[in-house]
Every structure is written in structure tokens, then in C-alpha cells.
Design a protein around this motif. Structure first.
Motif, PDB file in Angstrom:
ATOM      1  N   LYS A   8       1.000  -1.093   0.046  1.00 12.88           N
ATOM      2  CA  LYS A   8       0.104  -0.037   0.059  1.00 12.88           C
ATOM      3  C   LYS A   8       1.086   1.349  -0.055  1.00 12.88           C
ATOM      4  N   PHE A   9       1.828   1.280   0.847  1.00 18.47           N
ATOM      5  CA  PHE A   9       2.833   2.441   0.823  1.00 18.47           C
ATOM      6  C   PHE A   9       3.463   2.618  -0.307  1.00 18.47           C
ATOM      7  N   GLU A  13       3.867   5.730  -3.261  1.00 20.02           N
ATOM      8  CA  GLU A  13       4.995   6.179  -3.230  1.00 20.02           C
ATOM      9  C   GLU A  13       5.370   6.970  -2.023  1.00 20.02           C
ATOM     10  N   ILE A  14       5.063   6.422  -0.864  1.00 19.29           N
ATOM     11  CA  ILE A  14       5.274   6.704   0.338  1.00 19.29           C
ATOM     12  C   ILE A  14       5.984   5.882   1.122  1.00 19.29           C
ATOM     13  N   LEU A  15       7.169   6.296   1.931  1.00 17.26           N
ATOM     14  CA  LEU A  15       7.849   5.389   2.609  1.00 17.26           C
ATOM     15  C   LEU A  15       7.613   5.363   3.962  1.00 17.26           C
ATOM     16  N   ALA A  32      -6.224  -1.543   7.658  1.00 16.20           N
ATOM     17  CA  ALA A  32      -7.287  -0.435   7.484  1.00 16.20           C
ATOM     18  C   ALA A  32      -6.607   0.839   7.941  1.00 16.20           C
ATOM     19  N   VAL A  33      -5.559   0.861   8.974  1.00 18.04           N
ATOM     20  CA  VAL A  33      -5.064   2.008   9.455  1.00 18.04           C
ATOM     21  C   VAL A  33      -3.986   2.595   8.452  1.00 18.04           C
ATOM     22  N   SER A  34      -3.370   1.800   7.760  1.00 20.54           N
ATOM     23  CA  SER A  34      -2.320   2.190   6.625  1.00 20.54           C
ATOM     24  C   SER A  34      -3.281   2.700   5.496  1.00 20.54           C
ATOM     25  N   ASP A  50       6.423  14.077  -4.819  1.00 22.29           N
ATOM     26  CA  ASP A  50       7.058  14.292  -3.655  1.00 22.29           C
ATOM     27  C   ASP A  50       7.281  13.011  -2.700  1.00 22.29           C
ATOM     28  N   LEU A  51       8.288  12.891  -1.992  1.00 21.67           N
ATOM     29  CA  LEU A  51       8.877  11.712  -1.428  1.00 21.67           C
ATOM     30  C   LEU A  51       8.410  11.936   0.020  1.00 21.67           C
ATOM     31  N   ILE A  52       7.626  11.105   0.674  1.00 19.16           N
ATOM     32  CA  ILE A  52       7.128  11.417   2.143  1.00 19.16           C
ATOM     33  C   ILE A  52       7.545   9.993   2.755  1.00 19.16           C
ATOM     34  N   ILE A  53       8.293  10.441   3.950  1.00 22.14           N
ATOM     35  CA  ILE A  53       8.720   9.148   4.858  1.00 22.14           C
ATOM     36  C   ILE A  53       7.758   9.420   6.077  1.00 22.14           C
ATOM     37  N   VAL A  54       7.204   8.329   6.505  1.00 18.23           N
ATOM     38  CA  VAL A  54       6.061   8.079   7.742  1.00 18.23           C
ATOM     39  C   VAL A  54       7.309   7.856   8.839  1.00 18.23           C
ATOM     40  N   SER A  55       7.292   8.828   9.715  1.00 19.01           N
ATOM     41  CA  SER A  55       8.050   8.690  11.089  1.00 19.01           C
ATOM     42  C   SER A  55       7.090   8.133  11.945  1.00 19.01           C
ATOM     43  N   THR A  56       7.636   7.714  13.218  1.00 22.57           N
ATOM     44  CA  THR A  56       6.900   7.416  14.272  1.00 22.57           C
ATOM     45  C   THR A  56       5.958   8.598  14.952  1.00 22.57           C
ATOM     46  N   GLU A  57       6.655   9.765  14.725  1.00 24.29           N
ATOM     47  CA  GLU A  57       6.017  10.982  15.444  1.00 24.29           C
ATOM     48  C   GLU A  57       4.714  11.276  14.333  1.00 24.29           C
TER      49      GLU A  57
END
Length: 544
Positions: A8-9, A13-15, A32-34, A50-57
Motif C-alpha cells: 500500500k505504501f 510512493e510513500i516510505l 485499514a489504518v495504513s 513528492d517523497l514522504i517518509i512516515v516517521s513514528t512522530e
């Protein structure tokens, strides 16, 4: 690790970094949350480049905003003892490959900075080296693929009687052009002219009707565009009589015989036939499937997932994995889904009762197949295409999610494609029902015999007006003008393979277990068995 989440990510194109990824997997419904998180990111104006990297924050902020909490089961070990080690490795490998694929796409689009490139490399490097070693490099594949014949946008019939006349005239003249190239028929005569000729006659005509006399002789009513005549086949001529048992109404054939009044006594029957062709070399492998029937209660999802894991190189013996790595094309000969309202009370046998959702599920499954394999999909009688043949390709309005897959091509039923120069005729196989019910010695269980007859008759569905609905187009698109290297069919749910005069004839079975209809007729399907042409050599791999 959950490969669905990674997919899904990657598709968006999301890391996602490892800590955030692990935290998502602690939730009750991580998939579902993803999906919700991705949708939230896109709604905030994420652009394609755009390249977005999902962090813990970033994840914590999203969870807090939506009142999503980690359950009391949060102390569970993600890599617990009950998780299959091989599955863990495969998903880690998927993670590497997804990140590397995204990096390559960004490089190709000239939209990657050194900082982002280094970040992707850092994410990949966190995977243990022994697993990294098993990662397959991203292959750059050049497809020499061409659609030679497709009728999706060539339907010109209005249903008038003049269209039907044009249809049969077109069939007759195209197959006659094949027959006149036969040495025995070069000096043929029109039916109207044979009454002025000598006793020996040669004609080319369409079988208008056929019947058996009370003395067990056969009479064919033959017509061309100049007239009609009756042809008698005497049962004393055992070889010829046996050959006549394969004749069906509406086919075109040549007849040599002697004229006796208003009859012709046949001495020879000549089909258009198939010349022996020289086998072309193949430096790649092609997989053939059909009748997946996604959405049916009897769809064998477990077997299909094994098939997907195999074609991705993650399942099977070393020899089978080696074959998978060589696969370049996957051809689907119809009935990718079970459809809606195909037969009475079908809804009782469906797990997915919406045609669009059936195709969405098909897209999810086929979307897991690696992108360096081109997937060619033709419709069958269960698909959301018109019932009459030739069937146009599955419409995008029903299968939008499938159309979004970059490596999928849609073609009509029937169609002809070229796979690196290998001419492949794709036909679902609905006309097999008519041949099996009409011709002595033919059956669904031996579909290769039916395929041989269709090649000899040079027509996909020679009988008009029986169980197979045929559209009376201005042109008959079901004539086999050129001999294919591969003839691939489905429909009967039973595997078969024969090489006939150099042509690979393949029926690919099914991924649907025995249905109630098949139980009535004692049809035993061959489930989860997949034919492969491995560099020209036939292999049958079993996933059931």
C-alpha cells in the motif's frame, strides 16, 4: 511483516521507517489504518513527485487525531515463534524490493535528491545482510509485445439480415481462399457450373445441413454463392465415413466426387487444414491460466496465493523457482472473476456479490505479481463483457482497479498477440460446448481434440445458433487466417496439452473447485495446475 501494508505504501510512493512500521503492526487492523493514513497524507496535498517518509512522530499524531489506540496485546513479539520463518524472510525481501523499486522510479523521473537516495539505502540496510543476499535485483525488461488481432472496437453489426448475409459471405470467402491453395482444389468449380461439367467434380461450400439416412449413409447439404447441392457419403467407404463424423453445420470444406444426377457422391473430403509450422525458439517462459473465478465460494484462494508466491520466486523447489525467474508473460484466457447473474441463483454461490468488487479483488491479487511480468487478460463468459463472441476486452468501468496495474494488457476474446515474435491465439473456449455435444468422440475432458478440430476447420466457433452466442458482424472475426505458434484456451476447467503440427495447444484448467453444475455432469476439474512453456518446453506446476 505484513506485505499488504508495504504494498500500500509503495503503491502510493510513500516510505515508512521501521519503528512506525512495527507500531502499525501492533494495531488491531493495521491494513485499514495504513489505508486511512495514506489517504490522510494525500488529502493534505501530496504531489506525485513528492517523497514522504512516515516517521513514528507522524504516525502518533495521526493515531491521536483519530482516537486509535494500541490494544493490550501491544507486548506481543512481532517476530514470535509461531510466525513462519520463511514468510518473515519473504516479507523482508518484499520490503527491500519495494524500496528499491521506488528509488528506481524516482531516478527514472529525475525527481530524487542525494539525500532521499541515501535515506532509501539506509532503510534497506537495516534488513539483516543474510536476508538482503536473497533479494532479487530489479530487472529492467524490454517487452517485444504486440496485439495482432483485437476486436474490442470493431463491432459494426446492427443485427439486420443483411449483416448476417455479410457475415457468412465473409466467412465463406476467407476460408475458401485457404482451400483453393490446396493442390487438390485449384481447379474447383462453382456449384452452379458442375451440371455442365464431367462426372468428376470439385466444389468448395458451406455445410447448410447434414443428416443420416435410414441406411446409415450421410447426406450433406452444401451451398456456395451460386447454388446448393446434396452430397452423399456412402458408409461402405469406411475411412471417408469416419472422417465425415467430424463435420459440423456451417463449416466450409472442399469435396471431390462424382456427379450422379442431382447428387454428388463424395470420394474425398478436404478441410482447410493446418500446414506443419517450424517451431520458433523461445528464450523466455510464459505462464497460462484461465477460469480463476474470483468472487466464487469455490475459488481456491490458497492455491492461487501459492501460485503468486511461486511466480514471484518465493515458493517451490529450486527448479521451479528457476522457471519462475524466467517468466516474462502471463496469459489469462477468460473468467478472471465469477461474474453476476451468469446462471440462475448464482448469488448463492458467491462470496463477493458486486462485479466491481470482484475485479477489485482480482486487482489486489494480480497486483502482487512482480511488475517485470506482462499480464495479458482476455474475457470469458463469466466476465463483464458482452456475451456474444467476439467479446470486447473487459470494460474499464467495471475493472478500473485492474486497469491501474502498470503491467496489465486487456484484449478481446478471441485475440492474437505476439510475445517476442511467438504468435499466440487466445480463446476462452465457449464453442467447446457445441463441439462436445455435436461431434462423436469429442468431449470436455479431451479439449486438445476439440482444439485440433478448430485448427483444421480454421474457425474458432464454426457452428452458428447453438449454445455459443455469435455476433453476426459484417466481418467474421473468428476465422483463423494465420496459424499460431500457441493456441491457448480455457472454459472447460480441465488441463490438456498437445503439440499439433508444431502448434502448442494448451488448455489451462482452473482455480475453482468442482461446482454443483459440474457434479451433475460428473466433470472433474483440474484445480491449481498451471501450464508453463519454459523456453519452448511444456511444464505443469501444481499448487493445490
Amino acid at each position: 511483516m505484513n506485505h499488504k501494508i508495504l504494498s500500500k505504501f509503495a503503491d502510493a510512493e510513500i516510505l515508512i521507517n521501521d519503528n512506525a512500521f512495527d507500531k502499525i503492526n501492533l494495531l488491531d487492523d493495521p491494513v485499514a489504518v495504513s489505508s486511512a493514513l495514506i489517504a490522510d497524507i494525500i488529502s493534505q496535498g501530496k504531489k506525485t513527485r513528492d517523497l514522504i517518509i512516515v516517521s513514528t512522530e507522524m504516525l502518533d499524531t495521526f493515531l491521536e487525531k483519530n482516537n486509535i489506540e494500541i490494544s493490550s496485546n501491544e507486548k506481543k513479539e512481532y517476530f514470535s515463534q509461531d510466525i513462519d520463518t520463511q514468510s518473515m524472510e519473504n516479507e523482508a525481501i518484499d520490503k527491500i524490493e519495494n524500496n528499491l523499486r521506488l528509488k528506481q522510479e524516482l531516478i527514472d523521473n529525475n525527481s530524487i535528491s542525494e539525500e532521499i537516495s541515501n535515506k532509501i539505502d539506509e532503510i534497506v540496510s537495516e534488513i539483516p545482510s543474510e536476508i538482503q543476499a536473497k533479494t532479487k535485483p530489479i530487472k529492467e525488461v524490454e517487452f517485444n509485445f504486440e496485439i495482432i488481432q483485437d476486436t474490442s472496437k470493431k463491432s459494426y453489426t446492427c443485427g439486420d439480415i443483411k449483416d448476417m448475409i455479410s457475415y457468412f459471405n465473409n466467412r465463406y470467402h476467407r476460408i475458401k481462399d485457404i482451400l483453393v491453395k490446396r493442390r487438390e482444389l485449384k481447379d474447383y468449380s462453382n456449384i452452379a457450373d458442375i451440371f455442365q461439367s464431367k462426372d468428376v467434380v470439385k466444389i468448395i461450400g458451406m455445410v447448410k445441413d447434414l443428416r443420416t439416412t435410414k441406411n446409415n449413409h450421410k447426406i450433406l447439404e452444401i451451398e456456395d454463392d451460386t447454388g446448393e447441392i446434396s452430397v452423399l457419403i456412402h458408409n461402405d467407404n469406411h475411412k471417408l465415413f469416419e472422417k465425415s463424423e467430424m463435420i459440423v453445420r456451417d463449416e466450409i470444406l472442399g469435396i471431390i466426387g462424382s456427379r450422379k444426377g442431382n447428387f454428388v457422391i463424395a470420394s474425398e473430403l478436404i478441410h482447410p487444414g493446418v500446414p506443419r509450422i517450424e517451431e520458433k525458439p523461445m528464450n523466455f517462459s510464459t505462464v497460462f491460466i484461465s477460469d480463476v473465478h474470483i468472487g466464487s465460494c469455490t475459488f481456491q484462494e490458497e492455491a492461487f496465493n501459492k501460485f503468486i508466491n511461486w511466480i514471484n520466486g518465493n515458493f517451490g523447489t529450486p527448479e521451479q523457482v528457476k522457471i519462475a525467474e524466467d517468466v516474462k508473460y502471463l496469459i489469462v484466457a477468460g473468467d478472471i472473476v465469477d461474474g453476476i447473474g451468469v446462471y440462475p441463483h448464482q448469488e448463492k454461490e458467491l462470496t463477493i456479490k458486486d462485479i466491481t468488487k470482484q475485479y477489485d479483488e482480482a486487482a489486489r491479487l494480480f497486483g502482487e505479481i512482480r511488475e517485470d511480468i506482462k499480464i495479458i487478460i482476455a474475457p470469458g463468459n463469466h466476465d463483464a463483457s458482452r456475451v456474444a463472441e467476439p467479446q470486447p476486452a473487459v470494460p474499464e468501468e467495471y475493472a478500473k482497479s485492474l486497469y491501474q496495474l502498470k503491467n496489465v494488457e486487456f484484449v478481446s476474446n478471441p485475440s492474437i498477440v505476439s510475445l517476442d515474435g511467438i504468435k499466440t491465439l487466445i480463446y476462452h473456449g465457449r464453442s467447446f460446448d457445441d463441439l462436445a455435444m455435436t461431434v462423436k468422440g469429442l468431449s470436455h475432458e479431451e479439449s486438445d481434440l476439440i482444439m485440433r478440430e478448430l485448427l483444421e476447420k480454421r474457425h474458432i466457433a464454426p457452428i452458428y445458433g447453438e449454445r455459443t452466442p455469435l455476433a453476426s458482424e459484417l466481418e467474421d472475426h473468428l476465422v483463423i487466417d494465420e496459424i499460431p505458434d500457441i493456441f491457448h484456451t480455457g472454459h472447460v476447467h480441465i488441463n490438456s496439452y498437445k503439440k499439433y503440427k508444431g502448434v502448442h495447444m494448451i488448455n489451462s484448467g482452473t482455480f475453482q473447485s468442482q461446482t454443483e453444475f459440474q457434479k451433475i455432469y460428473n466433470i472433474i476439474p483440474t484445480c491449481g495446475e498451471v501450464p508453463v512453456l519454459n523456453r519452448g518446453n511444456f511444464k505443469l506446476l501444481k499448487f493445490n
